[in-house]
Design an enzyme around this catalytic site. Structure first.
Site, PDB file in Angstrom:
ATOM      1  N   ASP A 182       1.053  -1.245   0.106  1.00  0.00           N
ATOM      2  CA  ASP A 182      -0.092   0.001  -0.298  1.00  0.00           C
ATOM      3  C   ASP A 182       1.178   1.105  -0.083  1.00  0.00           C
ATOM      4  O   ASP A 182       1.475   1.484   1.328  1.00  0.00           O
ATOM      5  CB  ASP A 182      -0.618  -0.267   0.603  1.00  0.00           C
ATOM      6  CG  ASP A 182      -1.985   1.143   0.538  1.00  0.00           C
ATOM      7  OD1 ASP A 182      -1.775   1.616  -0.056  1.00  0.00           O
ATOM      8  OD2 ASP A 182      -3.011   0.933   1.791  1.00  0.00           O
TER       9      ASP A 182
HETATM   10  C1  NOJ Z   1      -3.680   4.339   0.100  1.00  0.00           C
HETATM   11  C2  NOJ Z   1      -5.173   3.308   0.610  1.00  0.00           C
HETATM   12  O1  NOJ Z   1      -4.434   2.606   2.171  1.00  0.00           O
HETATM   13  C3  NOJ Z   1      -4.991   1.901  -0.331  1.00  0.00           C
HETATM   14  O2  NOJ Z   1      -6.164   1.459   0.114  1.00  0.00           O
HETATM   15  C4  NOJ Z   1      -5.214   2.539  -2.247  1.00  0.00           C
HETATM   16  O3  NOJ Z   1      -5.562   1.510  -2.966  1.00  0.00           O
HETATM   17  C5  NOJ Z   1      -4.122   3.386  -2.518  1.00  0.00           C
HETATM   18  N1  NOJ Z   1      -3.657   4.391  -1.436  1.00  0.00           N
HETATM   19  C6  NOJ Z   1      -3.520   3.700  -3.415  1.00  0.00           C
HETATM   20  O4  NOJ Z   1      -4.702   4.694  -3.678  1.00  0.00           O
END
Ligand code: NOJ
Length: 742
Positions: A289
């Site tokens: 993430d």
């Molecule tokens: C952070 C988020 O926690 C996640 O869910 C998301 O897919 C990513 N950013 C990409 O945008």
């Protein structure tokens, strides 16, 4: 068996195992392996590391954009996938850039957060779950995939399948709620919806099970916070939805931001290599993430970014989202012997295999079709579906005196509140490429349904803040109306990522607005919008009718009007407990009994200052009709592990409206080698009943439904007594007992 025959048999078994285990008889997979292996043989280590890198374009970022020069990275083969970019024109441009000087012609993969619809926005996932309708959920993800792929996308960062038990956590709105059984079924349905039968079809996208793992257990509901839970809780509560997604063939996994037992998920060999890739045999790839590799420095588990990259890669991460750490350091780490080429090759093999399955090696531009883009995105069928789905996600929390549904002949209606005509809020958080200007508000929905009715609108106040200057206008419009509809709650940006709250009250002066309007003595219906369970204790004492509408997406206003005026009889049920106040949190239905279960006695496990039950329990939701449950009938009182017990109940619609009811089955293992929850959801069925109609609902219980992780962490059904419950929610149930014998 004769000796010779036995050897022939043994040989054939060995051959069969080899064929089916090492190399599937599927011709396509063999082609894929050949393609991937031949590429791997030609790739330099720099090119391999490039494939393991994912960068955002400069749209829609959820954190610092680290690579403003990402186009240069694409040209130079330093990136294997891009996210936060969409639309055929732009993605074609990026793909061309990638392939122009790319000696191996490895296409880019495009990802995006398609969380509850792409441009046609559906209800928030937590709201969708309230429909308890797996077919609808799957269908909505299929539509999301059709639209996203028509705009050139290959990959969605969904489903988010984190179990969440804390309403302070803003991301509770992105998941299916607090229950593992329901959450697992929903996880599988979402993967089916996104991925369809074949990833190579141009209307499917690769799904990503996130956030692995236990992100929803953040201490105190504070986003990104530490997680400290037992291995049993991890495996019993938080992991099963991930396993369900994997069993459904999910192509990718995303690590979570949190640490678990002292190790951040992006550096957790236990989660990634041992459980996911080892025990579960996951063949797809793992992406982090966002900058979670780099964040391991702040976690304090590595000294610097280079070490962070090593920890991640060694733990089993395949693709680095946005940290640029693989890009910047992995070559050095490899030269220093800190990471292995086998692990790099394995990661690249997994990534290239997904690209292959998408058909990108056959045609890198196969998802770049303007005609599909122009005809499919926000297709009228998708919008009709969105309206139906939105109506089915609404939960009727209270309806005293059957004030709802409102009569379509009502002459004068006051529609008041900061959320009554707020286009921005309708589509909720994480609304992908959704355009809020295309959403319908409650005001628009009501006007469209009742063109001949006087609908007097006043905003009254904002969601936040203390300004009461709008109250007088609100009171004036209410004064000339027969009924008041009050749309209040949270604004869309109060739930989602990084939106934890220490109060779950209805914010600002909205309750005061209610109190002022209530003095007029007119019927008031509250239309609530929110992304988390709120403290509704005060409102519930005051308001005769409350509709929980969450954030319902593009067709929110139409769907709310459908329910308000009885064109759809609400059938949604909460998939998360609504507490009486925040002090009760965490509160969830599948709790343990303790040695001192709650009674009138002082010395039991309870609070002194609040009734020790939730305000609205898990599974709760009313209908304009009423349903009567018969006693439970069991086909037998004792079963052996190979037998199936049938539980049946008659459910009768005793009201005057046709409607749907979610009939819920719960079980309790009364004595276990470890203590068991007082109830666990193990089945449900949504049925439709005409007024006066009765249906018999049957559930089958075999040893599988009785299994749990025993004292030795083995999944077993232990012989003994069980209680079975069937009812309209987790509180209001009938029960019976049976035994499992050896
Ligand atoms: C952070 C988020 O926690 C996640 O869910 C998301 O897919 C990513 N950013 C990409 O945008």
């Amino acid at each position: 068996m004769k000796k010779r025959n036995y050897f022939v048999y043994l040989l054939s078994v060995i051959l069969f195992v080899q064929i089916s285990g090492c190399q599937q008889p599927n011709q396509k997979k063999t082609d894929m392996e050949q393609k991937v292996d031949s590429l791997l043989a030609l790739m330099t280590i720099e090119e391999k590391i490039g494939q393991m890198t994912l960068f955002t374009s400069d749209w829609d970022v959820t954190g610092p954009t680290m690579r403003l020069g990402y186009k240069e990275d694409i040209k130079n083969g330093k990136v294997g996938a891009i996210f936060n970019a969409f639309g055929v024109k732009y993605l074609r441009e990026l793909q061309q850039l990638a392939l122009e000087d790319n000696r191996l012609q490895i296409p880019l993969m495009f990802g995006y957060d398609v969380i509850h619809g792409y441009k046609t926005i559906f209800p928030l996932p937590l709201a969708q779950a309230a429909s308890w309708d797996l077919k609808l959920i799957e269908a909505s993800e299929h539509i999301a995939a059709v639209e996203a792929s028509a705009e050139g996308l290959h990959w969605t960062f969904a489903p988010m399948i984190d179990i969440a038990r804390d309403p302070r956590w803003g991301r509770i709105c992105e998941g299916a709620g607090e229950d593992t059984y329901l959450g697992s079924l929903i996880a599988a349905a979402r993967v089916r919806g996104f991925q369809g039968k074949d990833l190579a079809d141009n209307n499917t996208v690769v799904a990503c099970a996130k956030h692995y793992a236990a992100y929803g257990a953040a201490l105190a509901g504070r986003d990104y916070n530490t997680v400290d839970i037992s291995d049993r809780t991890l495996r019993e509560i938080y992991l099963p939805p991930f396993k369900a997604a994997l069993d459904e063939g999910v192509g990718t996994f995303m690590t979570s931001f949190n640490e678990l037992d002292g190790v951040p998920a992006s550096g957790s060999k236990y989660l990634l290599r041992d459980i996911l890739k080892g025990d579960w045999g996951f063949q797809g790839f793992v992406v982090t993430d966002y900058t979670s590799i780099e964040e391991m420095v702040d976690h304090g588990i590595v000294a610097d970014n280079k070490e962070a990259g090593e920890l991640a890669l060694n733990a089993g991460v395949d693709m680095d989202m946005q940290s640029a750490i693989f890009n910047d350091y992995t070559l050095t780490s490899f030269n220093e012997g800190k990471v292995k080429i086998e692990d790099i090759d394995d990661a690249v093999r997994r990534i290239l295999s997904i690209k292959y399955k998408l058909g990108l090696f056959d045609d890198p531009f196969k998802y770049c079709d303007e005609e599909r883009e122009n005809t499919l995105v926000m297709h009228p069928d998708h919008l009709n579906f969105a309206r139906e789905f939105a109506a089915k996600s609404i939960v009727l929390l209270k309806n005293e005196g059957e004030i709802l549904p409102l009569s379509k002949n009502t002459k004068n209606i006051a529609l008041i509140g900061p959320l009554a005509d707020s286009k921005t809020d309708m589509i909720g958080s994480w609304s992908a490429a959704g355009d809020y200007m295309k959403s319908t508000t409650v005001l628009e929905g009501m006007k469209a349904k009742l063109p001949g009715t006087n609908i007097f609108y006043a905003k009254g106040c904002d969601v936040l803040g203390t300004d009461k200057s709008g109250f007088s206008e609100a009171l004036a419009v209410a004064g000339k109306s027969d009924v008041i509809v009050l749309a209040i709650g949270e604004s869309r940006d109060l739930s989602g990522e990084a939106t934890s709250r220490t109060s779950i009250n209805i914010p600002g002066v909205q309750e005061e607005l209610f109190a002022e309007l209530n003095k007029l003595g007119k019927p008031i219906v509250v239309v609530l919008m929110n992304g988390r369970p709120l403290d509704l204790t005060w409102l519930n004492e005051q308001a005769p009718a409350i509709l929980e509408t969450w954030f319902l997406g593009t067709k929110a206003g139409d769907a709310i009007a459908d329910v308000l005026f009885g064109d759809y009889n609400p059938s949604g049920k909460l998939t998360v407990t609504f507490p009486r106040n925040l002090g009760q949190v965490p509160i969830f239905y599948n709790t343990k009994n303790t040695g001192r279960p709650i009674t009138e006695d002082k010395w039991t496990s309870k609070y002194l200052d609040v009734e020790n039950t939730p305000l609205f329990p898990f599974g709760y939701g009313l209908s304009y009709s009423s349903f009567q449950y018969s006693d439970i009938k069991l086909s037998q009182n004792t079963i052996s592990p190979s037998e199936i017990l049938t539980v049946s109940v008659d459910v009768k619609n005793t009201g005057k409206y046709a409607g749907e009811e979610v009939v819920q089955l719960y079980l309790r293992d009364l004595v276990g080698s470890v203590t068991r929850p007082v109830k666990e959801l193990k089945g449900f069925e949504k049925i439709f009943l005409e007024p006066g109609q009765t249906k018999t609902v049957k559930f089958e219980i075999g040893a599988d439904k009785l299994k749990f992780l025993d004292i030795n962490m083995k999944m077993v059904a232990e012989p003994g007594d069980f209680e079975v419950f069937v009812g309209t929610n987790s509180r209001d149930v009938n029960s019976a007992r049976f035994s499992l014998v050896e």
